[in-house]
Scaffold this motif. Structure first.
Motif, short mmCIF file in Angstrom:
data_model
loop_
_atom_site.label_atom_id
_atom_site.label_comp_id
_atom_site.label_asym_id
_atom_site.label_seq_id
_atom_site.Cartn_x
_atom_site.Cartn_y
_atom_site.Cartn_z
N GLY A 71 0.81 -1.20 0.00
CA GLY A 71 0.00 0.00 0.00
C GLY A 71 0.84 1.25 0.00
O GLY A 71 1.98 1.25 0.48
N VAL A 72 0.28 2.28 -0.56
CA VAL A 72 0.90 3.60 -0.52
C VAL A 72 -0.20 4.62 -0.31
O VAL A 72 -1.29 4.49 -0.87
CB VAL A 72 1.73 3.89 -1.79
N SER A 73 0.05 5.58 0.56
CA SER A 73 -0.95 6.61 0.79
C SER A 73 -0.29 7.98 0.82
O SER A 73 0.89 8.11 1.17
CB SER A 73 -1.71 6.37 2.10
N ALA A 74 -1.06 8.95 0.42
CA ALA A 74 -0.62 10.34 0.42
C ALA A 74 -1.63 11.14 1.21
O ALA A 74 -2.83 11.03 0.99
CB ALA A 74 -0.50 10.87 -1.00
N ASN A 79 -0.21 22.85 2.66
CA ASN A 79 0.75 22.77 1.56
C ASN A 79 1.83 21.72 1.79
O ASN A 79 2.87 21.74 1.16
CB ASN A 79 1.38 24.14 1.30
N LYS A 80 1.59 20.78 2.71
CA LYS A 80 2.56 19.72 3.00
C LYS A 80 2.03 18.37 2.53
O LYS A 80 0.85 18.07 2.68
CB LYS A 80 2.86 19.66 4.49
N LEU A 81 2.95 17.57 2.00
CA LEU A 81 2.63 16.24 1.50
C LEU A 81 3.29 15.21 2.41
O LEU A 81 4.50 15.26 2.65
CB LEU A 81 3.15 16.09 0.07
N HIS A 82 2.49 14.27 2.91
CA HIS A 82 2.99 13.18 3.74
C HIS A 82 2.72 11.88 2.99
O HIS A 82 1.60 11.63 2.57
CB HIS A 82 2.27 13.15 5.09
N ILE A 83 3.76 11.06 2.84
CA ILE A 83 3.66 9.79 2.12
C ILE A 83 3.96 8.66 3.10
O ILE A 83 4.91 8.73 3.88
CB ILE A 83 4.68 9.72 0.96
N ALA A 84 3.15 7.60 3.03
CA ALA A 84 3.43 6.39 3.80
C ALA A 84 3.24 5.21 2.87
O ALA A 84 2.36 5.23 2.01
CB ALA A 84 2.47 6.28 5.00
N LEU A 86 3.95 0.67 2.35
CA LEU A 86 4.29 -0.63 2.91
C LEU A 86 4.46 -1.59 1.75
O LEU A 86 3.63 -1.62 0.84
CB LEU A 86 3.16 -1.10 3.83
N GLY A 87 5.53 -2.34 1.75
CA GLY A 87 5.79 -3.28 0.67
C GLY A 87 6.44 -2.58 -0.51
O GLY A 87 7.08 -1.55 -0.37
N ASP A 88 6.25 -3.14 -1.70
CA ASP A 88 6.96 -2.62 -2.86
C ASP A 88 6.12 -1.68 -3.72
O ASP A 88 6.48 -1.37 -4.84
CB ASP A 88 7.54 -3.74 -3.72
N SER A 89 5.00 -1.20 -3.19
CA SER A 89 4.27 -0.16 -3.90
C SER A 89 5.12 1.10 -3.93
O SER A 89 5.89 1.36 -3.02
CB SER A 89 2.94 0.15 -3.20
N GLN A 90 4.97 1.87 -4.98
CA GLN A 90 5.77 3.07 -5.14
C GLN A 90 4.89 4.26 -5.47
O GLN A 90 3.79 4.11 -5.97
CB GLN A 90 6.81 2.88 -6.24
N GLY A 97 7.62 18.94 -14.45
CA GLY A 97 8.04 18.00 -15.49
C GLY A 97 9.17 17.08 -15.11
O GLY A 97 9.61 16.28 -15.92
N LYS A 98 9.67 17.13 -13.87
CA LYS A 98 10.78 16.29 -13.45
C LYS A 98 10.36 15.41 -12.28
O LYS A 98 9.70 15.85 -11.35
CB LYS A 98 11.98 17.14 -13.05
N ALA A 99 10.79 14.15 -12.35
CA ALA A 99 10.47 13.20 -11.28
C ALA A 99 11.27 13.54 -10.03
O ALA A 99 12.46 13.85 -10.10
CB ALA A 99 10.78 11.79 -11.73
N VAL A 100 10.60 13.48 -8.89
CA VAL A 100 11.22 13.70 -7.59
C VAL A 100 11.13 12.39 -6.81
O VAL A 100 10.03 11.87 -6.61
CB VAL A 100 10.51 14.83 -6.81
N THR A 101 12.27 11.84 -6.40
CA THR A 101 12.27 10.59 -5.64
C THR A 101 11.78 10.86 -4.23
O THR A 101 12.34 11.68 -3.51
CB THR A 101 13.69 9.99 -5.60
N LEU A 102 10.72 10.19 -3.85
CA LEU A 102 10.15 10.36 -2.51
C LEU A 102 10.46 9.18 -1.59
O LEU A 102 10.32 9.30 -0.38
CB LEU A 102 8.63 10.50 -2.61
#
Length: 111
Positions: A71-74, A79-84, A86-90, A97-102
């Motif tokens: 699972g992945v949740s946002a 104006n703040k982003l929290h990501i959690a 579990l497992g290999d979900s991304q 236009g540019k990917a940001v590694t989270l």
């Protein structure tokens, strides 16, 4: 409290859909009811993932279910982003236009 919040999640069932469906039904409720949701959203996410897992394990044992889920949740708070996750979900964030590694996904070969 006047602060805008938004919640998004994706679950990928393994060995069936029971755990994914359970998580989709209960995780956001656990997040929303967590005592730290206002002061510490990251802690609320972490604890809610753990609580949801414990709840499903109890149900799975009682009903002899054998599925799991990643699972992945946002959670956006103001104006703040929290990501959690579990497992290999991304999750991927694209900024201008540019990917940001989270995150670095969980993989069997990763210590």
């Amino acid at each position: 409290d006047g602060i805008d919040r938004a919640y998004f999640a994706v679950f990928d069932g393994h060995g069936g859909v029971d755990a994914a469906n359970y998580s989709a039904t209960h995780l956001h409720v656990n997040v929303g009811l967590h005592e730290e949701i206002v002061k510490n959203p990251a802690e609320a996410l972490k604890c809610s993932f753990q609580k949801t897992d414990e709840m499903f394990l109890f149900k799975a044992k009682r009903e002899k279910l054998r599925s799991g889920t990643t699972g992945v949740s946002a959670l956006i708070v103001g104006n703040k982003l929290h990501i959690a996750w579990l497992g290999d979900s991304q999750v991927m964030l694209v900024r201008r236009g540019k990917a940001v590694t989270l995150m670095e996904p969980h993989k069997p070969e990763r210590e």
